[in-house]
Design an enzyme around this catalytic site. Sequence first.
Site, PDB file in Angstrom:
ATOM      1  N   ARG A  41     161.856 -61.030  10.106  1.00 25.94           N
ATOM      2  CA  ARG A  41     162.895 -59.997   9.980  1.00 25.94           C
ATOM      3  C   ARG A  41     162.308 -58.621   9.671  1.00 25.94           C
ATOM      4  O   ARG A  41     162.816 -57.603  10.134  1.00 25.94           O
ATOM      5  CB  ARG A  41     163.908 -60.397   8.901  1.00 25.94           C
ATOM      6  CG  ARG A  41     164.841 -61.515   9.365  1.00 25.94           C
ATOM      7  CD  ARG A  41     165.751 -61.985   8.262  1.00 25.94           C
ATOM      8  NE  ARG A  41     166.755 -62.910   8.762  1.00 25.94           N
ATOM      9  CZ  ARG A  41     167.520 -63.663   7.998  1.00 25.94           C
ATOM     10  NH1 ARG A  41     167.404 -63.597   6.681  1.00 25.94           N
ATOM     11  NH2 ARG A  41     168.408 -64.478   8.523  1.00 25.94           N
ATOM     12  N   LYS A 198     178.336 -82.126  11.941  1.00 28.60           N
ATOM     13  CA  LYS A 198     179.780 -82.303  11.797  1.00 28.60           C
ATOM     14  C   LYS A 198     180.600 -81.497  12.801  1.00 28.60           C
ATOM     15  O   LYS A 198     180.340 -80.317  13.011  1.00 28.60           O
ATOM     16  CB  LYS A 198     180.216 -81.900  10.378  1.00 28.60           C
ATOM     17  CG  LYS A 198     179.677 -82.810   9.280  1.00 28.60           C
ATOM     18  CD  LYS A 198     180.209 -82.381   7.930  1.00 28.60           C
ATOM     19  CE  LYS A 198     179.768 -83.350   6.824  1.00 28.60           C
ATOM     20  NZ  LYS A 198     180.322 -82.952   5.513  1.00 28.60           N
ATOM     21  N   GLY A 351     169.448 -71.620  12.661  1.00 27.91           N
ATOM     22  CA  GLY A 351     168.160 -71.965  12.058  1.00 27.91           C
ATOM     23  C   GLY A 351     167.459 -73.159  12.674  1.00 27.91           C
ATOM     24  O   GLY A 351     166.266 -73.105  12.988  1.00 27.91           O
ATOM     25  N   GLY A 374     175.042 -66.986  10.776  1.00 29.68           N
ATOM     26  CA  GLY A 374     176.497 -66.958  10.652  1.00 29.68           C
ATOM     27  C   GLY A 374     177.151 -66.027  11.654  1.00 29.68           C
ATOM     28  O   GLY A 374     178.204 -66.333  12.220  1.00 29.68           O
TER      29      GLY A 374
END
Length: 400
Positions: A41, A198, A351, A374
């Site tokens: 980053r 999930k 990730g 996100g």
Amino acid sequence: MNVLRFSELVAQGKAAGQRVFIRADLNVPQDDAGNITEDTRVRASVPCIEMALKAGAAVMVTSHLGRPTEGEFKPEDSLAPVARRLGELLGRDVPLVANWVDGVDVKPGSVVLLENCRVNKGEKKNSEDLAKKMAALCDIFVHDAFGTAHRAEASTYGIAQFAKVACAGPLLAAEIDAISKALANPKRPLAAIVAGSKVSTKLTILQSLARNVDQLIVGGGIANTFMLAAGLKIGKSLAEPDLVGEAKAVIEAMKARGAAVPIPVDVVVAKEFKPDAAATVKAATDVADDDLILDIGPKTSAALAGQLKAAGTIVWNGPVGVFEFDAFAHGTETIARAIAESSAFSIAGGGDTLAAIAKYGIEKDVGYISTGGGAFLEVLEGKTLPAFEILQRRAASSAA
């Protein structure tokens, strides 16, 4: 997506001598001694900073780091390690400035790093008072932190509202271009890979993509729930039986459009979840009650690879099996190599996806690797990110 770009301002000579405030994403992992363990980053933030310096701007850069308590600065919250690394990458001293909200001394051609912005009271709740103080520090606000684009905070949204000029930095602009190319104006067929443990965490993404993609490839625990929806037994595999109805609805929505959710025809199973567990390939119809499905099988992998090689655009989020265990990594590796060999434009994010890309060394063969976890997922959900919304609004008002 119509936003003002910092590169345009620089090309027009409008950054020279101006005070430029860059919101970067410098939230890097550190060890217990505070040393940076992975600096991607920081390196990704350098082009925007160098662009501003070469233009003759007085440059201020800030970022969040970790999860500090607002108003309570602690040594471990400091961007000091980032300032050191940034200085090495830029080949110049990068002073770190604390308590900067009420004023910053920086000369044209120089750069300072402003201490962790999340320590400022009102940052996370997008305080108007704080945002206006930040905006007053600069002539040009540059948002270059896609990883925070889904959050409406003072240093990402409020400042963009009140700054004289608000624009997208090169990193954010590249994300906008890649997302638009993959989702707004995709070359068909458009294939999406959505994998994870999930369905519940990615249900809205699956529902959103089902309205747009030609192939919706599911993997991991998500695929197990879809196998249940298709009437297959999955033994003691991870799944969410209470979401079978939602999985069926996604399958039907795709079918109604002439699109498909490919259901595995073979799987790799084990009796235990551990790296050295014995791996057995089975037809999807032959899974025993005590089996754990930990990967897709070779026939399924080959069929999916063929579809991906023929795709026009590929969106990838998540490995399709437990790729950390070598015996159950074949499916993810096959998918990864198919994406690398495909002529399709590909965009990957998340990730675990980035870890798989690194494991198989295909970084140069993926069209665009997203820097935001996100934020990337919210884009796949079909949401308009706050950063995009405010920059579009500012671009529209300045053009009017």
